[in-house]
Design an enzyme around this catalytic site. Structure first.
Site, PDB file in Angstrom:
ATOM      1  N   GLU A  92       0.808  -1.061  -0.062  1.00  0.00           N
ATOM      2  CA  GLU A  92      -0.154  -0.169  -0.157  1.00  0.00           C
ATOM      3  C   GLU A  92       0.866   1.264  -0.009  1.00  0.00           C
ATOM      4  OE1 GLU A  92      -3.544  -1.875   2.847  1.00  0.00           O
ATOM      5  OE2 GLU A  92      -2.482  -0.333   3.546  1.00  0.00           O
ATOM      6  N   CYS A 116       2.814  -5.019  16.214  1.00  0.00           N
ATOM      7  CA  CYS A 116       2.068  -4.077  17.251  1.00  0.00           C
ATOM      8  C   CYS A 116       0.442  -4.475  17.270  1.00  0.00           C
ATOM      9  CB  CYS A 116       2.305  -2.625  16.519  1.00  0.00           C
ATOM     10  SG  CYS A 116       3.871  -2.143  16.618  1.00  0.00           S
ATOM     11  N   GLY A 159       5.310  -2.491   7.026  1.00  0.00           N
ATOM     12  CA  GLY A 159       6.778  -3.105   7.333  1.00  0.00           C
ATOM     13  C   GLY A 159       7.569  -2.028   8.172  1.00  0.00           C
ATOM     14  N   GLU A 160       8.669  -2.619   8.526  1.00  0.00           N
ATOM     15  CA  GLU A 160       9.385  -1.875   9.564  1.00  0.00           C
ATOM     16  C   GLU A 160      10.661  -1.365   8.639  1.00  0.00           C
ATOM     17  OE1 GLU A 160      12.168  -0.222  11.613  1.00  0.00           O
ATOM     18  OE2 GLU A 160      10.303  -0.532  12.695  1.00  0.00           O
ATOM     19  N   SER A 189      10.007   6.238   9.919  1.00  0.00           N
ATOM     20  CA  SER A 189       9.239   5.675  11.339  1.00  0.00           C
ATOM     21  C   SER A 189       9.700   4.340  11.768  1.00  0.00           C
ATOM     22  CB  SER A 189       7.832   5.792  11.369  1.00  0.00           C
ATOM     23  OG  SER A 189       7.234   5.500  12.422  1.00  0.00           O
ATOM     24  N   SER A 212       8.218   5.068  17.001  1.00  0.00           N
ATOM     25  CA  SER A 212       6.645   4.847  17.624  1.00  0.00           C
ATOM     26  C   SER A 212       6.898   4.497  19.013  1.00  0.00           C
ATOM     27  CB  SER A 212       6.417   3.656  16.699  1.00  0.00           C
ATOM     28  OG  SER A 212       5.816   3.817  15.382  1.00  0.00           O
ATOM     29  N   LEU A 213       6.345   5.452  19.928  1.00  0.00           N
ATOM     30  CA  LEU A 213       6.569   5.316  21.383  1.00  0.00           C
ATOM     31  C   LEU A 213       5.249   4.699  21.816  1.00  0.00           C
ATOM     32  CD1 LEU A 213       8.641   6.435  23.579  1.00  0.00           C
ATOM     33  CD2 LEU A 213       7.145   8.217  23.634  1.00  0.00           C
ATOM     34  N   CYS A 329      -2.802   1.354   7.999  1.00  0.00           N
ATOM     35  CA  CYS A 329      -1.967   0.729   7.453  1.00  0.00           C
ATOM     36  C   CYS A 329      -2.222  -0.885   7.312  1.00  0.00           C
ATOM     37  CB  CYS A 329      -0.631   1.045   8.020  1.00  0.00           C
ATOM     38  SG  CYS A 329       1.005   0.362   7.322  1.00  0.00           S
TER      39      CYS A 329
END
Length: 343
Positions: A92, A116, A159-160, A189, A212-213, A329
């Site tokens: 995406e 997550c 994705g990371e 991010s 990302s906290l 997402c």
């Protein structure tokens, strides 16, 4: 299968031209055709001889994938694209319009392993990493579809990014020198991959880093973000300090407010303790709710913002966009997979 030429950097373009028996400067011309001029076919490379164009097409393909589905939120103009890859996988990209220009949120992996709890991207895990060309192609396809130029990039899609480190770094450099997008207009991010943050600090880049906290309390963060069991809160904050010291670039902490979980008064106090006196920035986010979890968007966004501002924290509230489409997402890709299974 022919190798895709899209995604090659300037050195690779020069090298392949030399391998084809051509002068090195032809590589720079090829690089310009691929990125600066957004060329879609070898036949369009008009300063190359027909023989050179034939040699290129014999050995390489020029492939960008294709947009299968597009959704548009007619309230704010946000558009989401489902993009098919060569192997039939889907990713995406999301186009958002701001006063400063067109911003594209790109994916860096097919699926995600971070787990997550509030994110649809991670349902089903990671299939594979995207190549540099597949990340760049999201810019190419959206620009072609919408007949505009992208001015800002955010790597906050599926994705990371720091789990696909080499391809992402190559993407940043080509997006900058090829597509002409300034490094300070590129944001990455991460969930908090400490080795990747430390490596990124050594790259001499001027991009924006976002963490990302979502909680300043270690155990609560671990419940939301399983990766925090590997990279705990305190070591992560130390890595962020190293990054800031090395680069001089402030860090943005992303904080999605979840009703009854991380929107309490003690959460406000924890954020003030973390950020008071620092140059770093806090970005409050209204949660994009997904069917797979019971997490709900907090009604305390405005209160949270006011309390933090009262204590001098550098904080903004991200404008929530794409409310009328599958904005969270991974939602559109997941829906497509579910529809395919039901056929």
């Amino acid at each position: 299968m022919k190798e895709n030429i899209f995604g090659k950097d300037i050195n690779e373009c020069e090298g392949l031209m030399i391998d084809l028996g051509e002068a090195r400067y032809r590589g720079k011309q090829l690089y310009q055709w691929l990125y600066e001029k957004r060329c879609g076919k070898f036949s369009e490379m008009t300063n190359f001889s027909s023989g050179l164009r034939e040699k290129l097409s014999d050995q390489y393909e020029l492939f960008h994938g294709k947009i299968e589905t597009k959704q548009e939120d007619y309230h704010d103009g946000t558009k989401k694209y489902l993009i098919e890859q060569k192997d039939g996988q889907y990713i995406e990209a999301v186009l958002m319009h701001y006063e400063h220009g067109a911003s594209l949120c790109v994916s860096t992996q097919v699926g995600c392993n971070m787990g997550c709890k509030f994110c649809a991207s991670t349902k089903g895990g990671k299939i594979r990493d995207l190549s540099t060309g597949e990340i760049l192609a999201q810019i190419y396809l959206v620009e072609k579809e919408e007949k505009l130029r992208i001015s800002n990039i955010v790597m906050m899609g599926i994705g990371e990014p720091l789990e696909n480190y080499d391809e992402v770094i190559k993407f940043i450099r080509i997006a900058n020198t090829g597509f002409g997008i300034g490094q300070r207009k590129i944001s990455l991010s991460t969930c908090g991959i400490i080795p990747g943050i430390k490596a990124l600090a050594e790259e001499n880049l001027q991009i924006n880093l976002a963490i990302s906290l979502h909680s300043v309390f270690s155990e609560r963060r671990k419940l939301l973000m399983p990766i925090a069991n590997r990279y705990d809160f305190e070591p992560l904050m130390e890595a962020c300090k190293v990054y800031f010291k090395k680069t001089g670039r402030r860090i943005t902490y992303e904080y999605a407010l979840i009703a009854g979980y991380n929107d309490r008064d003690e959460d406000i106090a924890g954020l003030i303790k973390l950020l008071k006196g620092s140059q770093n920035h806090l970005n409050l986010i209204g949660l994009n709710e997904i069917q797979e979890t019971a997490y709900k968007e907090s009604p305390r966004l405005s209160y949270f913002l006011a309390e933090l501002e009262k204590h001098g924290i550098n904080v903004t509230m991200r404008r929530k966009m794409g409310r009328e489409i599958d904005a969270a997402c991974g939602q559109l890709r997941k829906k497509r997979d579910e529809d395919k299974v039901s056929l």
